[in-house]
Motif scaffolding. Structure first.
Motif, mmCIF file in Angstrom:
data_model
loop_
_atom_site.group_PDB
_atom_site.id
_atom_site.type_symbol
_atom_site.label_atom_id
_atom_site.label_comp_id
_atom_site.label_asym_id
_atom_site.label_seq_id
_atom_site.Cartn_x
_atom_site.Cartn_y
_atom_site.Cartn_z
ATOM 1 N N SER A 40 0.846 -1.191 0.000
ATOM 2 C CA SER A 40 0.000 0.000 0.000
ATOM 3 C C SER A 40 0.884 1.244 0.000
ATOM 4 N N PRO A 41 0.672 2.181 -0.941
ATOM 5 C CA PRO A 41 1.508 3.387 -0.964
ATOM 6 C C PRO A 41 1.185 4.373 0.137
ATOM 7 N N GLY A 42 0.043 4.219 0.766
ATOM 8 C CA GLY A 42 -0.357 5.145 1.826
ATOM 9 C C GLY A 42 -1.463 4.531 2.663
ATOM 10 N N SER A 43 -1.870 5.260 3.668
ATOM 11 C CA SER A 43 -2.935 4.788 4.545
ATOM 12 C C SER A 43 -4.288 5.101 3.923
ATOM 13 N N GLY A 44 -5.268 4.313 4.287
ATOM 14 C CA GLY A 44 -6.628 4.500 3.787
ATOM 15 C C GLY A 44 -7.467 3.282 4.077
ATOM 16 N N ARG A 45 -8.490 3.108 3.257
ATOM 17 C CA ARG A 45 -9.396 1.986 3.422
ATOM 18 C C ARG A 45 -9.602 1.330 2.067
ATOM 19 N N VAL A 46 -9.648 -0.002 2.060
ATOM 20 C CA VAL A 46 -9.803 -0.750 0.817
ATOM 21 C C VAL A 46 -11.213 -0.538 0.293
ATOM 22 N N LEU A 47 -11.303 -0.017 -0.926
ATOM 23 C CA LEU A 47 -12.601 0.229 -1.528
ATOM 24 C C LEU A 47 -13.134 -1.007 -2.226
ATOM 25 N N ALA A 48 -12.292 -1.700 -2.965
ATOM 26 C CA ALA A 48 -12.710 -2.900 -3.683
ATOM 27 C C ALA A 48 -11.494 -3.792 -3.893
ATOM 28 N N VAL A 49 -11.753 -5.080 -3.983
ATOM 29 C CA VAL A 49 -10.717 -6.086 -4.235
ATOM 30 C C VAL A 49 -11.033 -6.744 -5.564
ATOM 31 N N GLY A 50 -10.081 -6.687 -6.485
ATOM 32 C CA GLY A 50 -10.316 -7.207 -7.822
ATOM 33 C C GLY A 50 -9.645 -8.531 -8.106
#
Length: 489
Positions: A292-302
Motif C-alpha cells: 500500500s503506498p499510503g494509509s486508507g481503506r480498501v474500496l474494492a478487491v479485484g
C-alpha cells in the motif's frame, strides 16, 4: 299467422331521453378538465425547467475521494491476499503476494554459458602470461650469466691486446733507433745505402703491427661497451644475440597476453554484471509484494487467491478517506455565486457544512480514474462544484463498510445548499413533499422495514402486471454496490 307473430314477439320499450340540462353540462366538464391538465403540465414544466437554472440547491452531489489503484507488478498467480473490502490499511502494508514459477530463463542460461567461456579463456590467458614471464625471467638469467662470462673474456682479451700494443710500440721504437743509426752511418759513408732499406722495411712493419693491435684493442673495447649496453655485436656474441632475440619475442608475447588478459577480464566483468542484473530481474519476476503506498481503506478487491493475473492488473483499490470531498452539479448561472470560498450546507454523508474549493466546467474519463467514484454526468450548461468539508465534519462517525455503505461514505449521494440560498431544487422539494405525505399516512420513509419494502415492490409489480421474479430481484438490489463495483473496475 299474424296472431302467432304478435304473440311470440313483443316490441321493446322506447329509449329514455336525457334531459337537455345534462347534455349541456358535458362540454363544460371537458373544458375544465382540459384547462386543469394543461395547468398542471405547465406547472410541472415550469418547476422542472426554471428552478434548475437558478436553484441554489442540488441533490446531484456525491461524496468522492482520491483512489490509489494497487496493480500487480508482475504476471503470475496470487499466492496470498490479505486485502479485504472496507479494511483499514497503512503505508507499506502488504496486501497481496504474487508468485510466478514459470519464468523464461533462456537469457540467464546463455549469459552463464558466455561467462563460463570467458572465465576459462581468462584463466588460460593468465596461465600463458605467467609462463611467458617465467620464460623471460629464465632467459634473462641465462643472458646475464653468458654476458658476465663474455665480459670477463673480453676484459682479458683487452688486457692482452693492450700488452701487444705496448710490445708493438716498443718494437717500433727499437726499429726506429736502428734506422736512425744506419742513416748516420750512411751519412758518414761508414755503411752502404742498401743496408738501410731492410731496416726501414722492418720499422714500417713494426708500425703497421702497432696499428693492427690498436685496431683489435678498439674492437674489443667497442664490443665490451655494447655488451654493457645490451647490444650483442660480433662473432663471439652470436649465441647471446640469439638468446636476446628469443627473449624479445617471448616478452612481446607476454605483453600480448597481458592485453588479452585485461580484455578478457573486462568482458567477464560485463558478463557478470549482466548476469547479476538478469538474476535480480528474474528474482523480481519470480515473486513480488503488492504494498500500500499510503494509509486508507480498501474500496474494492479485484482478485482472489489462486487467480492468474497479468502485469498491471488491478489487485485492489485503496481510498484515502482523509481527503474526501463533495462534487456537486449546478447550473452555469450559479458559477458566479458558487465561486471558491463560498460556504454551503451539506445534508447526508455525516457532513453539515463545507467550502467551495474549485469550479470545473467539465471532466474526462482520465480524471475520473483518479477518484473512487466517477463524477456524475452533467447536462448542457452545467458545471461541477468541488466542496471541501469543514474541519469539524471531516471525520464523521465511522461505520463498518458493507454492500450498502461503501468505505467511509464514499459514493453516498448528498444534498448541497448554498448559504442564504432562496431557490430550492424541485427534486428535493418533491422528495420532501413525498416524505411529508408518507409521514401523514403514518409511514416512515427514512427507515422502512424489510416487510414494508417488499410489500411495496409486490404491489408495484402487480400494478405494472410484471410478475417477473428477475425484475423483483433487480428492484430489491441496492444501486450503490453496483455503481461502486463499476467505478472500481
Amino acid at each position: 299467422m299474424t296472431d302467432r307473430f304478435d304473440d311470440g314477439f313483443k316490441p321493446s320499450p322506447a329509449p329514455r331521453v336525457a334531459p337537455r340540462t345534462d347534455q349541456s353540462r358535458h362540454p363544460v366538464i371537458l373544458r375544465a378538465s382540459a384547462f386543469g391538465v394543461a395547468g398542471i403540465l405547465s406547472a410541472l414544466m415550469l418547476t422542472a425547467v426554471v428552478p434548475p437554472i437558478v436553484a441554489d440547491q442540488s441533490d446531484r452531489a456525491v461524496v468522492d475521494a482520491p483512489v490509489m489503484l494497487l496493480t500487480s507488478p508482475i504476471s503470475g498467480q496470487v499466492e496470498s491476499l490479505t486485502a479485504t473490502s472496507g479494511g483499514e490499511v497503512r503505508s507499506s502494508d502488504r496486501l497481496a503476494q504474487i508468485t510466478n514459477p514459470r519464468l523464461d530463463r533462456t537469457t540467464l542460461i546463455s549469459l552463464q554459458e558466455k561467462a563460463d567461456d570467458a572465465r576459462q579463456k581468462l584463466d588460460a590467458t593468465r596461465a600463458k602470461h605467467q609462463s611467458d614471464l617465467a620464460y623471460v625471467a629464465s632467459l634473462d638469467q641465462e643472458i646475464a650469466s653468458q654476458a658476465d662470462q663474455l665480459k670477463a673474456q673480453l676484459q682479458s682479451q683487452i688486457e692482452e691486446l693492450r700488452a701487444r700494443v705496448a710490445q708493438s710500440a716498443a718494437m717500433s721504437s727499437e726499429k726506429k733507433a736502428i734506422v736512425d743509426r744506419q742513416n748516420r752511418m750512411v751519412a758518414r759513408d761508414a755503411a752502404s745505402a742498401e743496408m738501410l732499406k731492410p731496416t726501414e722495411q722492418q720499422y714500417a712493419a713494426a708500425l703497421h703491427d702497432t696499428d693492427a693491435q690498436n685496431a683489435k684493442l678498439n674492437q674489443k673495447l667497442t664490443q665490451l661497451k655494447a655488451l654493457n649496453a645490451g647490444i650483442y655485436v660480433g662473432e663471439d656474441l652470436v649465441a647471446l644475440n640469439m638468446l636476446g632475440q628469443k627473449r624479445r619475442d617471448i616478452d612481446l608475447d607476454a605483453r600480448r597476453m597481458e592485453i588479452e588478459e585485461k580484455q578478457q577480464s573486462a568482458m567477464l566483468d560485463d558478463l557478470e554484471g549482466l548476469l547479476k542484473s538478469e538474476s535480480a530481474r528474474l528474482a523480481r519476476l519470480a515473486a513480488a509484494d503488492v504494498l500500500s503506498p499510503g494509509s486508507g481503506r480498501v474500496l474494492a478487491v479485484g482478485a482472489e487467491t489462486g487467480r492468474q493475473v497479468s502485469a498491471g492488473d488491478t489487485i485492489a483499490s485503496v481510498v484515502d478517506c482523509d481527503k474526501r470531498f463533495v462534487v456537486a452539479i449546478f447550473s452555469y448561472r450559479q458559477g458566479e455565486s458558487m465561486k471558491p470560498g463560498t460556504k454551503v450546507r451539506i445534508e447526508g454523508g455525516g457532513y453539515r457544512s463545507g467550502t467551495v474549493s474549485a469550479v470545473l466546467p467539465k471532466t474526462s474519463d482520465k480524471v475520473d480514474e483518479r477518484f473512487a467514484v466517477p463524477f456524475p454526468q452533467t447536462e448542457r450548461r452545467e458545471l461541477y462544484v468541488m466542496i471541501t468539508p469543514d474541519a469539524a465534519d471531516e471525520k464523521p462517525a465511522a461505520e463498518p463498510a458493507s454492500a450498502a455503505t461503501p468505505a467511509c461514505t464514499v459514493g453516498q449521494w448528498v444534498t448541497v445548499t448554498r448559504d442564504n440560498g432562496i431557490v430550492p431544487s424541485m427534486s428535493v422539494t418533491w422528495r420532501r413533499l413525498g416524505h411529508l405525505v408518507a409521514s401523514l399516512a403514518d409511514l416512515d420513509p427514512a427507515a422502512p422495514d424489510e416487510a414494508t419494502r417488499r410489500a411495496g415492490v409486490a404491489k408495484l409489480d402487480e400494478a405494472l402486471r410484471s410478475p417477473s421474479a428477475a425484475q423483483r430481484s433487480q428492484l430489491d438490489e441496492p444501486w450503490l454496490p453496483v455503481s461502486s463495483a463499476v467505478s472500481a473496475q
